[in-house]
Structure formats: structure tokens, C-alpha cells
Design a protein around this motif. Sequence first.
Motif, PDB file in Angstrom:
ATOM      1  N   ILE A  43      65.290  16.762  22.347  1.00  0.00           N
ATOM      2  CA  ILE A  43      64.132  17.259  22.495  1.00  0.00           C
ATOM      3  C   ILE A  43      63.181  16.012  22.508  1.00  0.00           C
ATOM      4  CG2 ILE A  43      62.181  18.085  21.064  1.00  0.00           C
ATOM      5  CD1 ILE A  43      63.940  20.306  22.403  1.00  0.00           C
ATOM      6  N   THR A  93      56.038  18.762  27.059  1.00  0.00           N
ATOM      7  CA  THR A  93      54.611  19.041  27.101  1.00  0.00           C
ATOM      8  C   THR A  93      54.230  20.588  27.554  1.00  0.00           C
ATOM      9  OG1 THR A  93      53.675  18.446  29.224  1.00  0.00           O
ATOM     10  CG2 THR A  93      54.379  16.424  27.593  1.00  0.00           C
ATOM     11  N   ARG A  94      52.961  20.688  27.332  1.00  0.00           N
ATOM     12  CA  ARG A  94      52.710  22.272  27.656  1.00  0.00           C
ATOM     13  C   ARG A  94      52.424  22.255  29.116  1.00  0.00           C
ATOM     14  NH1 ARG A  94      53.659  25.987  23.809  1.00  0.00           N
ATOM     15  NH2 ARG A  94      52.896  25.170  21.927  1.00  0.00           N
ATOM     16  N   SER A  97      63.907  26.195  21.745  1.00  0.00           N
ATOM     17  CA  SER A  97      63.499  25.297  21.072  1.00  0.00           C
ATOM     18  C   SER A  97      62.285  24.616  22.030  1.00  0.00           C
ATOM     19  CB  SER A  97      64.742  24.151  20.708  1.00  0.00           C
ATOM     20  OG  SER A  97      65.200  24.601  19.782  1.00  0.00           O
ATOM     21  N   MET A 143      58.825  26.621  22.483  1.00  0.00           N
ATOM     22  CA  MET A 143      57.637  26.425  21.738  1.00  0.00           C
ATOM     23  C   MET A 143      56.972  25.151  22.109  1.00  0.00           C
ATOM     24  SD  MET A 143      59.701  26.854  17.831  1.00  0.00           S
ATOM     25  CE  MET A 143      60.925  25.700  17.916  1.00  0.00           C
ATOM     26  N   GLN A 144      57.330  24.563  22.909  1.00  0.00           N
ATOM     27  CA  GLN A 144      56.602  23.335  23.496  1.00  0.00           C
ATOM     28  C   GLN A 144      56.182  23.164  25.026  1.00  0.00           C
ATOM     29  OE1 GLN A 144      58.206  19.652  21.244  1.00  0.00           O
ATOM     30  NE2 GLN A 144      59.834  21.065  20.759  1.00  0.00           N
ATOM     31  N   VAL A 145      56.797  24.121  25.873  1.00  0.00           N
ATOM     32  CA  VAL A 145      56.411  23.937  27.336  1.00  0.00           C
ATOM     33  C   VAL A 145      55.665  25.110  27.682  1.00  0.00           C
ATOM     34  CG1 VAL A 145      58.614  22.655  27.449  1.00  0.00           C
ATOM     35  CG2 VAL A 145      58.524  25.044  27.834  1.00  0.00           C
TER      36      VAL A 145
END
Length: 258
Positions: free
Chosen positions: A36, A42-43, A60, A63-65
Motif C-alpha cells: 500500500i 489516492t481518491r 484494502s 478504502m483509498q481509491v
Amino acid sequence: MTSHDLSSSERQFNAQADRYASSEVHRFGASLPVLIEYAAPTRQDVALDVATGTGNTALSLAMQVAHVTGLDVAGKMLAHAQQRANEEGRLNTLFVRGSAEAMPFPEEAFTLVTARHAPHHFRDLARFLAEAFRVLKPGGRLVIADQISPAPDLKLWIDTYQQTRDPSHFTQRTVAEWRELAQAAGFTWAGETLVPYRLEFDWWAGQAGCTPDTVRQLREQAAHLTPAQQQEVGLEVDEQGQLTAHIEQMMVARWDKR
């Protein structure tokens, strides 16, 4: 992969899907946070996790993309991934059945591609890397976590040992092999880290569904090595010479598509 290779991996992982879904080594293992970190999600990212299994890396990343797709040949593994996504409310996930070496996606569809604990099953790594390059947008990155051969002179023994335990294993490549093939595919190396895993022998054999006869074969193969060779490949034995565990070196590496 050929249809024979696909059926080998599909059979193995469908049969062991429940074990992998509950495996803390795969779900929380030390390679995941390193992967990670290298991926730097990133979003704005649209991610693809290749050979996603029960979805540990994909979920995993979710939660972040912006969106993540998990790809795998084993339908039962994907069912576990989808169930977990539903339970966790990860609506930005999609799980698709397919091969790492013939990805069912258009060119430049993703900004991030990952593959964790899987490429040693890939028969044609050059083809996988070419496919990863194809589906990545310019500026995208490929992040890998996979077991490597730390002792090139014992690579044949390592692969035989691994294939005895899991017939869908193909080969553990050296770091040098990875670098050469990724460069040939057009990637630019951005960094790598070795993450050691200590795996108890009984757990490791049980995770693959080994029979007592297979366990006996594995112990015999380990006993044929000299003490120096056992140390070189990371085997641990007790005072009676009984195999108890081994250290698996996991390479986490990132390559960029310029």
C-alpha cells in the motif's frame, strides 16, 4: 495461461478457498502495508488487483481509491471476496473472473495495478507484465508482492519443494529476473523491499491441503539438503533435524509506466 494451467490454479484455489478466506497471513501479512505504501493510492485512482483471491488487497485499496476491480480465475475465491465487500459496504468494488495473462479489460483502463502473493503461479510472467502495461494509463504504476528465490543455485530445489506442496506453483523468480522482465515490458523501476515471512511448517502444509503423504515428501526433500543449504533457503529445523518452519522472502516492488 493455457487452459491446463488455468484449471490447475482454479482447482487448487477453489478447493482451499475457505482456508484462504480465514488466513491471517494473507489478510494481515506484512507485505500488505508495504504494498500500500508503494502504491500510494489516492481518491483519483482506478485500481486493478490481479489474482485477487479472497480480495484482501482489493478491499484494502477500496478504502483509498475511486474504484477497484479484483480479477481471479477461481470463482470460489471471488465469492468470498464479494461476500466480504458486501459485509464491509465496499460499493466501489467489482470482482471479475479471468486470467492474469489475458485480462478482459480495454487499454489504459487503470491508474494502478497490483498483484500480491500470486505471480509465482503465473506461467508466462512476460505476458502478465505486458498485459499490466497495456491496461495501465501513462503515469500509472504496477506494484507487486511475491515470494522470490533468494538462492539462485537452489532455485530448482525451491520450485520442486513448492510444487510438491501446491501443484499450481510455477516458479519463484529472483529479483534480477523480475527487474529484467519488467524493464523488457516497458516499465521503469521505482523501488523494492524484501519482507520476510516466517511460516510454521504445519500451517504452511495445511493451508495447501497437503495429505500426510505429501507432508512426508516435503520433509524428505528438506532432509536431502545440507545444513548450509537449508539455511540458504530459509528452512528451520529443530535439534532432532525435524523441519519446523521456513523464512519466505517476499519482494515488494513498484514499476511505473511513463
